[in-house]
Design a protein around this motif. Structure first.
Motif, PDB file in Angstrom:
ATOM      1  N   ASP A  90      -0.029  13.316  -0.309  1.00 13.24           N
ATOM      2  CA  ASP A  90       0.980  12.266  -0.211  1.00 13.24           C
ATOM      3  C   ASP A  90       2.256  12.857   0.396  1.00 13.24           C
ATOM      4  O   ASP A  90       3.083  13.379  -0.327  1.00 13.24           O
ATOM      5  CB  ASP A  90       1.240  11.675  -1.594  1.00 13.24           C
ATOM      6  CG  ASP A  90       2.279  10.586  -1.575  1.00 13.24           C
ATOM      7  OD1 ASP A  90       2.591  10.061  -0.493  1.00 13.24           O
ATOM      8  OD2 ASP A  90       2.793  10.256  -2.649  1.00 13.24           O
ATOM      9  N   ASP A  91       2.397  12.846   1.664  1.00 15.79           N
ATOM     10  CA  ASP A  91       1.578  12.062   2.557  1.00 15.79           C
ATOM     11  C   ASP A  91       1.344  12.793   3.873  1.00 15.79           C
ATOM     12  O   ASP A  91       1.373  12.195   4.934  1.00 15.79           O
ATOM     13  CB  ASP A  91       2.233  10.710   2.810  1.00 15.79           C
ATOM     14  CG  ASP A  91       1.370   9.814   3.689  1.00 15.79           C
ATOM     15  OD1 ASP A  91       0.153   9.778   3.502  1.00 15.79           O
ATOM     16  OD2 ASP A  91       1.924   9.186   4.580  1.00 15.79           O
ATOM     17  N   GLU A 108      -0.734   5.790   4.224  1.00 16.82           N
ATOM     18  CA  GLU A 108      -0.305   6.458   2.982  1.00 16.82           C
ATOM     19  C   GLU A 108      -1.453   7.344   2.523  1.00 16.82           C
ATOM     20  O   GLU A 108      -2.518   7.338   3.121  1.00 16.82           O
ATOM     21  CB  GLU A 108       0.022   5.379   1.943  1.00 16.82           C
ATOM     22  CG  GLU A 108       0.601   5.867   0.647  1.00 16.82           C
ATOM     23  CD  GLU A 108       2.012   6.419   0.763  1.00 16.82           C
ATOM     24  OE1 GLU A 108       2.329   7.353   0.005  1.00 16.82           O
ATOM     25  OE2 GLU A 108       2.804   5.937   1.573  1.00 16.82           O
ATOM     26  N   GLY A 109      -1.272   8.098   1.451  1.00 23.16           N
ATOM     27  CA  GLY A 109      -2.283   9.018   0.937  1.00 23.16           C
ATOM     28  C   GLY A 109      -3.711   8.623   1.273  1.00 23.16           C
ATOM     29  O   GLY A 109      -4.220   7.659   0.748  1.00 23.16           O
ATOM     30  N   SER A 124      -4.518   3.093   2.374  1.00 26.34           N
ATOM     31  CA  SER A 124      -4.616   4.318   1.575  1.00 26.34           C
ATOM     32  C   SER A 124      -5.988   4.406   0.936  1.00 26.34           C
ATOM     33  O   SER A 124      -6.775   3.465   0.959  1.00 26.34           O
ATOM     34  CB  SER A 124      -3.535   4.345   0.493  1.00 26.34           C
ATOM     35  OG  SER A 124      -3.793   3.350  -0.483  1.00 26.34           O
TER      36      SER A 124
END
Length: 185
Positions: free
Chosen positions: A44-45, A115-116, A177
């Motif tokens: 992240d990230d 995102e992640g 994500s």
């Protein structure tokens, strides 16, 4: 538990690179973020930054010239680290659309926030109601093509990702994500 986390004043920057489009419209914005706090940054990230850079590289190497110009971005300061501040989240993305590139609010047709990503977990596009059916169609097609081996689910945008600041600026967007419940806990 007592945590001593000395705060130091530092500067950080948003990074933007452009790929020219066939038309002067745009830009489409594709982004990940690099944090002010780097504790868990590998997932992240920096995965989002890596995906953004890889997309830029793939477009450049294949010679694809998209209709819209594309801005490939790494936002700074998602988790800025100001204790007890209502401005603790997504400061870099806010600064980008409110100060650095105000024209994006009127001209950018779409924002993709990565995102992640990378866990063997369901792929989750966080889509506002206006884009949820479109996101479902894309996920169903990707699933049929074998691209989503861990499944998928449609989520809702929330204030802890940069897509929120872009949506608030009037730019349609989706956050994607593969966060797992274990990671969130």
């Amino acid at each position: 538990v007592l945590l001593r986390a000395p705060m130091q004043r530092a500067e950080a920057a948003n990074v933007v690179g452009y790929l020219r489009g066939r038309e002067r419209a745009g830009p489409l914005v594709v982004a990940g973020h690099h944090d002010g706090w780097l504790g868990g940054a590998a997932f992240d990230d920096l995965t989002g930054v890596a995906a953004t850079l890889e997309l830029a590289r793939a477009f450049a190497e294949t010679g694809v010239r998209p209709r819209h110009r594309i801005a490939f971005v790494s936002h700074t300061a998602e988790e800025y680290g100001i204790a007890e501040s209502r401005y603790d989240w997504c400061y870099g993305a806010w600064w980008q659309v409110a100060a650095e590139h105000r024209e994006w609010g009127a001209r950018a047709p779409f924002y993709l926030n990565v995102e992640g990503s990378g866990f063997p977990a369901p792929f989750e596009p966080d889509a506002p109601p206006e884009l949820a059916a479109w996101a479902r169609r894309i996920c169903r097609r990707a699933e049929r093509d074998g691209l989503l081996p861990h499944g998928w689910r449609i989520g809702k945008p929330n204030t802890w990702t940069e897509v929120w600041t872009f949506l608030a600026a009037g730019i349609p967007g989706i956050n994607v994500s593969t966060f797992t419940l274990g990671y969130k806990e």
